[in-house]
Structures are given as C-alpha cells and as structure tokens.
Design an enzyme around this catalytic site. Structure first.
Site, PDB file in Angstrom:
ATOM      1  N   ASN A   1       1.588  59.949 -18.292  1.00  0.00           N
ATOM      2  CA  ASN A   1       2.469  60.616 -17.328  1.00  0.00           C
ATOM      3  C   ASN A   1       2.133  62.114 -17.359  1.00  0.00           C
ATOM      4  O   ASN A   1       2.502  62.802 -18.301  1.00  0.00           O
ATOM      5  CB  ASN A   1       3.927  60.351 -17.753  1.00  0.00           C
ATOM      6  CG  ASN A   1       4.928  61.132 -16.919  1.00  0.00           C
ATOM      7  OD1 ASN A   1       4.575  61.748 -15.919  1.00  0.00           O
ATOM      8  ND2 ASN A   1       6.183  61.114 -17.344  1.00  0.00           N
TER       9      ASN A   1
ATOM     10  N   GLY B   1       8.849  65.015 -25.556  1.00  0.00           N
ATOM     11  CA  GLY B   1       8.378  66.403 -25.536  1.00  0.00           C
ATOM     12  C   GLY B   1       8.896  67.246 -26.695  1.00  0.00           C
ATOM     13  O   GLY B   1       8.779  68.461 -26.698  1.00  0.00           O
TER      14      GLY B   1
ATOM     15  N   GLU C   1      12.150  54.996 -23.719  1.00  0.00           N
ATOM     16  CA  GLU C   1      11.878  56.384 -24.089  1.00  0.00           C
ATOM     17  C   GLU C   1      13.167  57.060 -24.551  1.00  0.00           C
ATOM     18  O   GLU C   1      13.966  57.510 -23.720  1.00  0.00           O
ATOM     19  CB  GLU C   1      11.327  57.150 -22.883  1.00  0.00           C
ATOM     20  CG  GLU C   1      10.051  56.583 -22.320  1.00  0.00           C
ATOM     21  CD  GLU C   1       9.244  57.641 -21.569  1.00  0.00           C
ATOM     22  OE1 GLU C   1       8.099  57.871 -21.960  1.00  0.00           O
ATOM     23  OE2 GLU C   1       9.779  58.249 -20.623  1.00  0.00           O
TER      24      GLU C   1
ATOM     25  N   GLU D   1      13.687  62.638 -17.177  1.00  0.00           N
ATOM     26  CA  GLU D   1      13.702  63.975 -16.550  1.00  0.00           C
ATOM     27  C   GLU D   1      14.245  63.894 -15.123  1.00  0.00           C
ATOM     28  O   GLU D   1      14.895  64.812 -14.638  1.00  0.00           O
ATOM     29  CB  GLU D   1      12.290  64.582 -16.588  1.00  0.00           C
ATOM     30  CG  GLU D   1      11.946  65.069 -17.988  1.00  0.00           C
ATOM     31  CD  GLU D   1      10.480  65.012 -18.352  1.00  0.00           C
ATOM     32  OE1 GLU D   1       9.627  64.912 -17.449  1.00  0.00           O
ATOM     33  OE2 GLU D   1      10.183  65.051 -19.561  1.00  0.00           O
TER      34      GLU D   1
ATOM     35  N   SER E   1       6.783  61.509 -27.549  1.00  0.00           N
ATOM     36  CA  SER E   1       5.918  62.148 -28.539  1.00  0.00           C
ATOM     37  C   SER E   1       4.920  61.181 -29.190  1.00  0.00           C
ATOM     38  O   SER E   1       4.675  61.246 -30.393  1.00  0.00           O
ATOM     39  CB  SER E   1       6.749  62.863 -29.605  1.00  0.00           C
ATOM     40  OG  SER E   1       7.545  63.872 -29.008  1.00  0.00           O
TER      41      SER E   1
ATOM     42  N   HIS F   1      12.511  57.970 -14.815  1.00  0.00           N
ATOM     43  CA  HIS F   1      12.198  58.785 -15.998  1.00  0.00           C
ATOM     44  C   HIS F   1      13.408  59.654 -16.343  1.00  0.00           C
ATOM     45  O   HIS F   1      14.114  60.122 -15.455  1.00  0.00           O
ATOM     46  CB  HIS F   1      10.964  59.653 -15.714  1.00  0.00           C
ATOM     47  CG  HIS F   1      10.458  60.323 -16.956  1.00  0.00           C
ATOM     48  ND1 HIS F   1      11.017  61.477 -17.440  1.00  0.00           N
ATOM     49  CD2 HIS F   1       9.470  59.981 -17.825  1.00  0.00           C
ATOM     50  CE1 HIS F   1      10.380  61.815 -18.568  1.00  0.00           C
ATOM     51  NE2 HIS F   1       9.442  60.924 -18.809  1.00  0.00           N
TER      52      HIS F   1
ATOM     53  N   LYS G   1       3.261  64.404 -15.589  1.00  0.00           N
ATOM     54  CA  LYS G   1       4.403  65.257 -15.201  1.00  0.00           C
ATOM     55  C   LYS G   1       3.932  66.317 -14.205  1.00  0.00           C
ATOM     56  O   LYS G   1       3.068  66.029 -13.384  1.00  0.00           O
ATOM     57  CB  LYS G   1       5.068  65.859 -16.439  1.00  0.00           C
ATOM     58  CG  LYS G   1       5.445  64.762 -17.448  1.00  0.00           C
ATOM     59  CD  LYS G   1       6.375  65.214 -18.533  1.00  0.00           C
ATOM     60  CE  LYS G   1       6.690  64.033 -19.446  1.00  0.00           C
ATOM     61  NZ  LYS G   1       7.648  64.339 -20.495  1.00  0.00           N
TER      62      LYS G   1
HETATM   63  P1  PGA Z   1       5.911  63.066 -24.354  1.00  0.00           P
HETATM   64  O1  PGA Z   1       6.466  62.496 -22.960  1.00  0.00           O
HETATM   65  O2  PGA Z   1       4.820  62.153 -24.786  1.00  0.00           O
HETATM   66  O3  PGA Z   1       5.429  64.454 -24.026  1.00  0.00           O
HETATM   67  O4  PGA Z   1       7.066  63.063 -25.319  1.00  0.00           O
HETATM   68  C1  PGA Z   1       6.662  61.126 -22.759  1.00  0.00           C
HETATM   69  C2  PGA Z   1       7.261  60.882 -21.406  1.00  0.00           C
HETATM   70  O5  PGA Z   1       8.122  61.663 -20.981  1.00  0.00           O
HETATM   71  O6  PGA Z   1       6.911  59.915 -20.709  1.00  0.00           O
END
Ligand code: PGA
Length: 256
Positions: free
Chosen positions: A9, A173, A167, A97, A213, A95, A11
């Site tokens: 992803n 993140g 997740e 976010e 992460s 997601h 982003k």
């Molecule tokens: P990250 O993001 O690996 O940076 O924690 C995962 C995601 O949001 O899909």
C-alpha cells in the site's frame, strides 16, 4: 495450503517518475518469485503507468480506494469501472486511515465492497481495532462489528474474491508490530467468524493478511503463523529492497 499474498500500500507517496523507478527495480528483484502473489497499490495517478510496466511480470495491480457510484458528479472521486479500465484487479477498502480521516463507516465500506465486486474488482477489506479498544479488551467485538457490517449482503461466492487484512490501528506506521501471537489470535478469530457467517470451506480458503509495521526482520515470524496468509505492507513497500525481502520471506514459508 493457502497461497501467501503480499500487497504493498503506497498510500500518498510517489510521483509518476518515482513510481516508474520503484517498479523497475522491484520487478527485477522479484522475477524469481513463483509461489507468492504480489500486489502493488499505488496512488490512482500512477495506476495506468504502473500497469503498463507490469505487463510482462508476476506482479498484480490494485487501487487504494473507490467511490461506490459507477460515474456521476462526484468531484475528486474515482469509480470501480475507472479502476478496472487502468488494468487494476484489486482495491483496498476500509483502510483505517480512510475510516479515521475521511469518515468511512461500516455502511460505506459495505457499499464500496459491493461496487468493487459488481465490476469485477477483488476487494482487500481492512479491519482492526484502535489502541484504546485493545486495552479495553474489546478487540474481537470491534473486528466482528466491522466484518459483519462490511460483509452485509455478501454471498459465499463473493467471498472467494475477497481478501481480509487485519490491521491493528496502533501498529500502523508506528513501528509497533503486534506480536505473532497477538496477530494469530485475531486471525484465528476472523477465520472462525467467517466459518460461522458462511461455511467452513469459505473460512478455509479465505486469505487473511496482517498489516501494521511489517518489515523484513519480522515478516518471517508473522507469516509463519497458521492463520496469517500474507501481509499488507505500508512503509516497507516504498523501497524495492525492503519490499522484496518481505516477499522473499513469504516465498520461503511456502517452500517449507
Ligand atoms: P505500515 O502500514 O506497514 O506502514 O504500518 C500498513 C498499512 O497501513 O497498510
């Protein structure tokens, strides 16, 4: 045995030229991968160019979001048929976010899933609890609510085309990964829930990815858990080196 599926992803990262550079480098590093499914989810502005670069490769393409109407006066949005027209076959939906910053609810996630399926896209449905919810001991309740809401009206046949990504929001993140045991516990719960909502065979086949992460140094242990079938990777997918190392860890698991 279920195939491992590793999705990246991106982003809101990478311009058109950055995207071209990353895809060229990545293609080279993963050309020997045969067992693992690899999916790239760049920003919508890069879908067409990335699709043309992936033409002769073992990498699939996905988008990060869609709007549920097929077309119309919805400034700034993109629809499932538009995503299909770029060559993409997958789309991330729900997601955290988007739930957090763009007010997505289980109802809108459900409408997006239905639109994706109707137009032949495979949704990657994201669910996961926030830190306060984990600390309050309601992780399973939260995940169950998100899944039943997102999957309302979705048939067992549709489920063959859906990937679930667990997740935990507190691990995205932040560099804080769920331990393999914490992740496995929720994955096993999700699989049990899918068996209750559908059939054992649906639960047995569905791909459940872990996200939050995931890095080259923790990928093998996470992917070694019985109910973790892949990863949805954010930060570590932005460099070919780290993303290909995670893919190699997935491939290795399938050689055991
Ligand atoms: P990250 O993001 O690996 O940076 O924690 C995962 C995601 O949001 O899909």
């Amino acid at each position: 045995m279920r195939q491992k599926v590793i999705a990246g992803n991106w982003k809101m990262f990478k311009t058109v030229s950055d995207a071209q550079e990353l895809v060229r480098e990545l293609k080279d590093k993963v050309q020997h991968i045969v067992k693992t499914k690899i999916i790239l989810c760049p920003p919508a502005t890069n879908l067409t160019i990335v699709n043309s670069l992936l033409a002769d490769s073992n990498i699939k393409l996905g988008a990060q979001n869609l709007f549920w109407e097929p077309e119309g006066a919805f400034t700034g949005e993109i629809s499932a048929p538009m995503i299909v027209s770029t060559g993409a076959q997958y789309v991330i939906i729900g997601h955290s976010e988007r739930r957090q910053y763009f007010a997505e609810s289980d109802d809108t996630v459900n409408m997006k899933i239905k639109s994706a399926l109707k137009h032949g896209l495979n949704p990657i449905l994201c669910v996961g609890e926030m830190l306060e919810q984990r600390e309050a001991g309601i992780t399973e309740q939260v995940v169950k609510g998100q899944l039943t809401g997102a999957l309302a009206g979705i048939t067992a046949d549709d489920m063959e085309n859906i990937i679930i990504a667990y997740e935990p929001v507190w691990a995205i993140g932040t560099g804080k990964t769920a331990t393999p045991q914490q992740a496995e516990e929720v994955h096993a719960f999700i699989r049990k829930l899918i068996a209750e909502l559908y059939q054992d065979s649906t639960a047995h086949r569905i791909i459940i990815q872990y996200g939050g992460s995931v890095k080259p140094d923790n990928a093998a242990e996470l992917l070694g858990q019985p109910d973790i079938d892949g990863a949805l990777v954010g930060g570590a997918c932005l460099q070919a080196e780290s993303f290909s190392a995670i893919i190699a860890a997935a491939e290795e698991q399938q050689n055991i």
